[in-house]
Write a protein that holds these residues in place. Structure first.
Motif, PDB file in Angstrom:
ATOM      1  N   UNK A   1      -0.893  -4.982 -12.487  1.00 36.24           N
ATOM      2  CA  UNK A   1      -0.315  -4.058 -13.476  1.00 36.24           C
ATOM      3  C   UNK A   1      -0.295  -2.612 -12.974  1.00 36.24           C
ATOM      4  N   UNK A   2      -1.336  -2.193 -12.319  1.00 33.10           N
ATOM      5  CA  UNK A   2      -1.401  -0.813 -11.823  1.00 33.10           C
ATOM      6  C   UNK A   2      -1.072  -0.690 -10.352  1.00 33.10           C
ATOM      7  N   UNK A   3      -0.728  -1.807  -9.707  1.00 28.54           N
ATOM      8  CA  UNK A   3      -0.382  -1.779  -8.286  1.00 28.54           C
ATOM      9  C   UNK A   3      -1.500  -1.220  -7.401  1.00 28.54           C
ATOM     10  N   UNK A   4      -2.724  -1.217  -7.905  1.00 26.26           N
ATOM     11  CA  UNK A   4      -3.852  -0.681  -7.133  1.00 26.26           C
ATOM     12  C   UNK A   4      -4.621   0.380  -7.886  1.00 26.26           C
TER      13      UNK A   4
ATOM     14  N   UNK B   1       0.833  -1.204   0.000  1.00 26.02           N
ATOM     15  CA  UNK B   1       0.000   0.000   0.000  1.00 26.02           C
ATOM     16  C   UNK B   1       0.871   1.259   0.000  1.00 26.02           C
ATOM     17  N   UNK B   2       0.458   2.210  -0.811  1.00 24.53           N
ATOM     18  CA  UNK B   2       1.084   3.544  -0.821  1.00 24.53           C
ATOM     19  C   UNK B   2       2.601   3.479  -0.980  1.00 24.53           C
ATOM     20  N   UNK B   3       3.058   2.652  -1.916  1.00 27.56           N
ATOM     21  CA  UNK B   3       4.498   2.590  -2.205  1.00 27.56           C
ATOM     22  C   UNK B   3       4.969   3.988  -2.606  1.00 27.56           C
ATOM     23  N   UNK B   4       6.047   4.478  -1.997  1.00 23.86           N
ATOM     24  CA  UNK B   4       6.456   5.875  -2.233  1.00 23.86           C
ATOM     25  C   UNK B   4       6.641   6.221  -3.716  1.00 23.86           C
TER      26      UNK B   4
END
Ligand SMILES: *Cc1c(COP(=O)(O)O)cnc(C)c1O
Length: 406
Positions: A257-260, A58-61
């Motif tokens: 693909x979109x990481x979220x 979640x919320x990868x910088x």
């Protein structure tokens, strides 16, 4: 003066949302890496990954930075105009795979809808209008539009919506003889998940996928790999087809693909793509700059040796924990899947109770999934660290103990 907003609680779901889901009793409000917090501030370890979507947690910088930068630049153009993030992402996917052409959509369903329409169109324009048969598999899942749900092999999802698209046939997964028996020159495509996700986390055998490749070549049919769930690093290779060494004609990607961020893609060769022309298919949002900017950032992180080679190591850690539960409680009849798509099938004495384990796990502070009534499923972040795996498994052990004692 601002008026007081009414409280939003789980009860609100039942008051305003269609009754097509049965979400957990808690409402997640915040996430960081593989940890999530709910409205009451309770912390969870995330082994569910939003169903194999939040591939970088979640919320990868770097994803947040890409979203913020693009969010302040350009959100949407429609496909009347192209845009730089889509072209950059398209270039990356073409450079990294068998594909020569890419088109972006917004969900796995839409990528598959595009793939199936293209396969039909290609066959009918290049071969014969009677070459329309699609061969697919029992327990397959390909999405929820009428076409994709009909290609999927689960009547509980596809029945009750009136007449289905015709000429779709289902045979048992991993059974090449069954495919051979129905394959003919009227077949336009064979559609398969290299690792069935929703259907129970079952990997194809290498001989099965190679056999499908050979049969498709023999009958001039297209081989379509639905890698919506098993692609984008999930198995430890960028795409599962690379692990198997069997190259499809069309591949679909979404979820990770979109990481979220919602985005999907359909990949194919130049020759097959050229069956379509301007106006054959389309999407208003498909390939929008925001989605493509985030997906581009996710791609750059996932498609590195560090991330991809870490996946097998993390899998082994998961499997060791699961084997320990099994040794202690005689719980699982099979632990399977590939990479960080892990299925644990419950023994007959716990049959139908995967959801009980899921609820107990949430109580104990760990989010897990099921895949059907008998299989626990894990699809965590591809970069989850060892401490989070161990802590989540300790919480899951508590949950298992509770269910078994009940
Ligand atoms: C999730 C999934 C889909 C559907 O994707 P949506 O984004 O929900 O439309 C299709 N195929 C497979 C293999 C999936 O796991």
């Amino acid at each position: 003066m601002a008026t007081e907003q009414p409280a939003i609680t789980r009860a609100t779901f039942d008051e305003v949302i269609l009754p097509i889901y049965a979400p957990a009793e808690f409402i997640p409000v915040k996430g960081k890496g593989s940890r999530v917090w709910d409205q009451q501030g309770k912390e969870y370890i995330d082994f569910a990954g939003g169903i194999a979507v939040t591939a970088l947690g979640h919320c990868h910088p770097q994803l947040v930075a890409a979203l913020r930068a693009q969010g302040e630049t350009l959100w949407h153009t429609s496909n009347v105009f192209t845009n730089e993030p889509a072209l950059r992402l398209g270039r990356k996917l073409v450079d990294a795979t068998f594909a020569e052409r890419v088109v972006f959509m917004n969900s796995g369903t839409e990528a598959n809808e595009t793939a199936f329409k293209l396969a039909r169109y290609y066959a009918s324009t290049r071969h014969s209008p009677y070459k329309t048969k699609i061969i697919a598999f029992h327990n397959a899942f390909h999405g929820r539009s009428l076409f994709t749900v009909s290609v999927g092999g689960q009547p509980k999802y596809s029945d009750g919506f009136g007449p289905k698209p015709a000429d779709i046939i289902h045979v048992p997964f991993n059974d090449l003889h069954a495919v051979e028996a129905v394959m003919d020159d009227h077949t336009c495509a064979v559609v398969v998940e290299p690792v069935q996700g929703e259907g129970g986390v079952t990997a194809a055998t290498p001989a099965f996928l190679q056999g499908l490749r050979d049969l498709c070549d023999k009958h001039q049919a297209l081989l379509v790999f639905d890698e919506v769930q098993c692609g984008m690093g999930r198995t430890g290779s960028l795409f599962a087809y690379m692990h198997y060494g069997v190259t499809p004609d069309i591949l679909t990607s979404a979820k990770g693909l979109g990481g979220g961020f919602p985005i999907s893609a359909m990949l194919t060769t130049e020759n097959i793509a050229s069956a379509f022309h301007v106006g054959s298919h389309g999407s208003t949002y498909g390939g929008n700059p925001l989605a493509c900017a985030v997906a581009g950032a996710a791609f750059d992180i996932i498609n590195t040796p560090e991330v991809l080679s870490g996946i097998q190591v993390k899998r082994e850690r998961f499997v060791q924990h699961l084997q320990q539960f099994d040794a202690q409680y005689d719980l699982f009849s099979d632990i399977r899947g590939m990479g960080l798509l892990i299925g644990a099938e419950l023994k007959p004495q716990y049959q139908g109770r995967a959801r009980d384990f899921l609820y107990a796990a949430a109580d104990a502070g760990v989010m897990v999934l099921n895949a059907g009534p008998d299989v626990m499923r894990f699809a965590p972040s591809l970069v989850i660290d060892e401490a989070d795996i161990d802590e989540g498994m300790a919480r899951l052990a508590q949950a298992v103990k509770t269910v078994i004692a009940a």
